[in-house]
Write a protein that holds these residues in place. Structure first.
Motif, mmCIF file in Angstrom:
data_model
loop_
_atom_site.group_PDB
_atom_site.id
_atom_site.type_symbol
_atom_site.label_atom_id
_atom_site.label_comp_id
_atom_site.label_asym_id
_atom_site.label_seq_id
_atom_site.Cartn_x
_atom_site.Cartn_y
_atom_site.Cartn_z
ATOM 1 N N GLU A 72 0.832 -1.201 0.000
ATOM 2 C CA GLU A 72 0.000 0.000 0.000
ATOM 3 C C GLU A 72 0.871 1.256 0.000
ATOM 4 O O GLU A 72 0.589 2.229 -0.704
ATOM 5 C CB GLU A 72 -0.912 0.002 1.228
ATOM 6 N N GLU A 73 1.952 1.234 0.769
ATOM 7 C CA GLU A 73 2.884 2.368 0.790
ATOM 8 C C GLU A 73 3.547 2.553 -0.570
ATOM 9 O O GLU A 73 3.719 3.680 -1.034
ATOM 10 C CB GLU A 73 3.953 2.147 1.865
ATOM 11 N N LEU A 74 3.952 1.440 -1.193
ATOM 12 C CA LEU A 74 4.567 1.509 -2.515
ATOM 13 C C LEU A 74 3.606 2.151 -3.514
ATOM 14 O O LEU A 74 3.999 3.015 -4.312
ATOM 15 C CB LEU A 74 4.933 0.092 -2.987
ATOM 16 N N TYR A 75 2.344 1.740 -3.452
ATOM 17 C CA TYR A 75 1.322 2.250 -4.375
ATOM 18 C C TYR A 75 1.088 3.744 -4.142
ATOM 19 O O TYR A 75 1.008 4.533 -5.087
ATOM 20 C CB TYR A 75 0.032 1.463 -4.171
ATOM 21 N N ALA A 76 0.992 4.130 -2.859
ATOM 22 C CA ALA A 76 0.746 5.526 -2.523
ATOM 23 C C ALA A 76 1.950 6.402 -2.855
ATOM 24 O O ALA A 76 1.804 7.532 -3.346
ATOM 25 C CB ALA A 76 0.403 5.651 -1.043
ATOM 26 N N ASP A 77 3.146 5.889 -2.589
ATOM 27 C CA ASP A 77 4.378 6.636 -2.860
ATOM 28 C C ASP A 77 4.517 6.929 -4.357
ATOM 29 O O ASP A 77 4.800 8.051 -4.764
ATOM 30 C CB ASP A 77 5.574 5.825 -2.362
ATOM 31 N N GLY A 78 4.324 5.896 -5.178
ATOM 32 C CA GLY A 78 4.258 6.080 -6.629
ATOM 33 C C GLY A 78 5.534 6.478 -7.327
ATOM 34 O O GLY A 78 5.492 6.891 -8.491
ATOM 35 N N PHE B 159 1.385 -13.724 -2.170
ATOM 36 C CA PHE B 159 0.736 -12.495 -2.630
ATOM 37 C C PHE B 159 -0.788 -12.540 -2.507
ATOM 38 O O PHE B 159 -1.460 -11.615 -2.965
ATOM 39 C CB PHE B 159 1.119 -12.226 -4.082
ATOM 40 N N GLY B 160 -1.311 -13.585 -1.867
ATOM 41 C CA GLY B 160 -2.764 -13.740 -1.768
ATOM 42 C C GLY B 160 -3.462 -12.597 -1.048
ATOM 43 O O GLY B 160 -4.628 -12.319 -1.315
ATOM 44 N N GLY B 161 -2.756 -11.927 -0.125
ATOM 45 C CA GLY B 161 -3.398 -10.855 0.625
ATOM 46 C C GLY B 161 -3.104 -9.467 0.120
ATOM 47 O O GLY B 161 -3.550 -8.470 0.714
ATOM 48 N N VAL B 162 -2.372 -9.367 -0.986
ATOM 49 C CA VAL B 162 -2.013 -8.058 -1.537
ATOM 50 C C VAL B 162 -3.158 -7.504 -2.383
ATOM 51 O O VAL B 162 -3.862 -8.256 -3.063
ATOM 52 C CB VAL B 162 -0.728 -8.189 -2.390
ATOM 53 N N ASN B 163 -3.342 -6.191 -2.347
ATOM 54 C CA ASN B 163 -4.366 -5.550 -3.175
ATOM 55 C C ASN B 163 -4.079 -5.839 -4.649
ATOM 56 O O ASN B 163 -3.028 -5.430 -5.160
ATOM 57 C CB ASN B 163 -4.361 -4.041 -2.917
ATOM 58 N N PRO B 164 -4.989 -6.514 -5.353
ATOM 59 C CA PRO B 164 -4.720 -6.858 -6.755
ATOM 60 C C PRO B 164 -4.537 -5.654 -7.668
ATOM 61 O O PRO B 164 -3.971 -5.779 -8.754
ATOM 62 C CB PRO B 164 -5.951 -7.687 -7.156
ATOM 63 N N GLN B 165 -5.002 -4.474 -7.232
ATOM 64 C CA GLN B 165 -4.809 -3.278 -8.051
ATOM 65 C C GLN B 165 -3.346 -2.830 -8.085
ATOM 66 O O GLN B 165 -2.955 -2.072 -8.973
ATOM 67 C CB GLN B 165 -5.659 -2.126 -7.505
ATOM 68 N N GLY B 166 -2.561 -3.310 -7.120
ATOM 69 C CA GLY B 166 -1.173 -2.886 -7.064
ATOM 70 C C GLY B 166 -0.182 -3.983 -7.364
ATOM 71 O O GLY B 166 1.012 -3.841 -7.100
#
Length: 289
Positions: free
Chosen positions: A49-55, A79-86
């Motif tokens: 989530e931080e990686l996605y937000a940091d961008g 990776f089963g619990g990772v947001n699939p959008q990221g």
């Protein structure tokens, strides 16, 4: 009891596959490993989530292994619990006629993760120095070469150099790279192949084509050893994980990934003064409704 494996499996010096165990021989139990995996997965979810937000950066995870080493199940369990959008998984099969019309790296460029994303390569550009080294005739599909005699040491050295340059370019432009080789033994591969044959719900996983490739197990190990030694660099390190114990390989992989993300100095965006003022005004309006 050592429960952090990332440094244990990092290729630091000259790698010898014959001196590298395919089994975990430590004190950690499977039950403890499963509990640790759950905690690491939660950490990975937050870091993603931080990686996605940091961008500003991306992460590329490359998985290579022999058949039945556990690549697919590792992706599922890690990776089963990772947001699939990221997060995006690309499984590379035999190149298509269109892909053969380009250089061997072309299709991999197309699948690279965008900034803020985690990209997972299930097999990768390394197939060009692994399966194509064991079966050099496959390179003739590129139509640049006329005979297998063209694939001399100079040819392979050029391939390794192209891979190093490709990965160095990615690393210098914001993509952090992790390369994982799941090191499964021939004995364990046999057991897993038999499981696929004996269990009806796993029959679909087995292909008769797996057996001729299994007969070339030794040649593949030589190709892996050379490729890893030629391309394990600070900007794109290789990790060799013992894969006879699936729970261990999953735990080690997620630890390597989370530790790498932690070192990327990720930050949530900070709002400007104007944006903060707009936020406060929006809060006022909502609360006054």
């Amino acid at each position: 009891m050592d429960t952090q494996f990332s440094d244990d499996f990092l290729v630091k010096d000259k790698f010898s596959i014959s001196k590298t165990s395919t089994e975990y021989k430590g004190d950690l139990t499977k039950e403890q490993g499963v509990q640790l995996l759950a905690a690491e997965k939660e950490k990975l979810r937050k870091l993603q989530e931080e990686l996605y937000a940091d961008g500003s950066q991306s992460l590329l995870v490359i998985l290579q292994a022999m058949d039945a080493a556990g690549k697919d199940s590792l992706i599922e369990h890690v990776f089963g619990g990772v947001n699939p959008q990221g997060c995006h998984v690309t499984s590379f099969k035999t190149p298509s006629p269109k892909e053969y019309q380009h250089d061997f790296l072309w299709r991999h460029y197309l699948a690279l993760p965008e900034k803020g994303m985690i990209g997972i390569f299930n097999r990768s550009h390394y197939e060009s120095v692994l399966v194509c080294k064991v079966h050099p005739e496959y390179n003739l599909n590129e139509k640049t070469w006329k005979s297998v005699k063209d694939f001399d040491q100079k040819f392979w050295n050029n391939r390794y150099e192209s891979i190093r340059n490709f990965e160095k370019h990615l690393a210098s432009n914001g993509t952090r790279i992790i390369k994982i080789f799941l090191n499964v033994s021939k004995k364990e591969q046999k057991k897993r192949f038999l499981d696929r044959i004996n269990e009806p719900n796993k029959n679909w996983k087995f292909s008769a084509a797996d057996l001729p490739e299994r007969a070339l197990f030794g040649q593949y190990m030589e190709a892996y050893e050379t490729a890893i030694n030629e391309t394990s660099k600070d900007y794109a390190p290789w990790y060799v994980i013992p894969a006879d114990n699936k729970w261990l390989s999953r735990l080690a992989a997620v630890q390597i990934i989370t530790e790498t993300l932690e070192k990327m100095n990720l930050k949530y965006p900070t709002l400007s003064e104007d944006a903060s003022a707009e936020l406060k005004e929006a809060k006022k309006q909502l609360e006054s409704e």
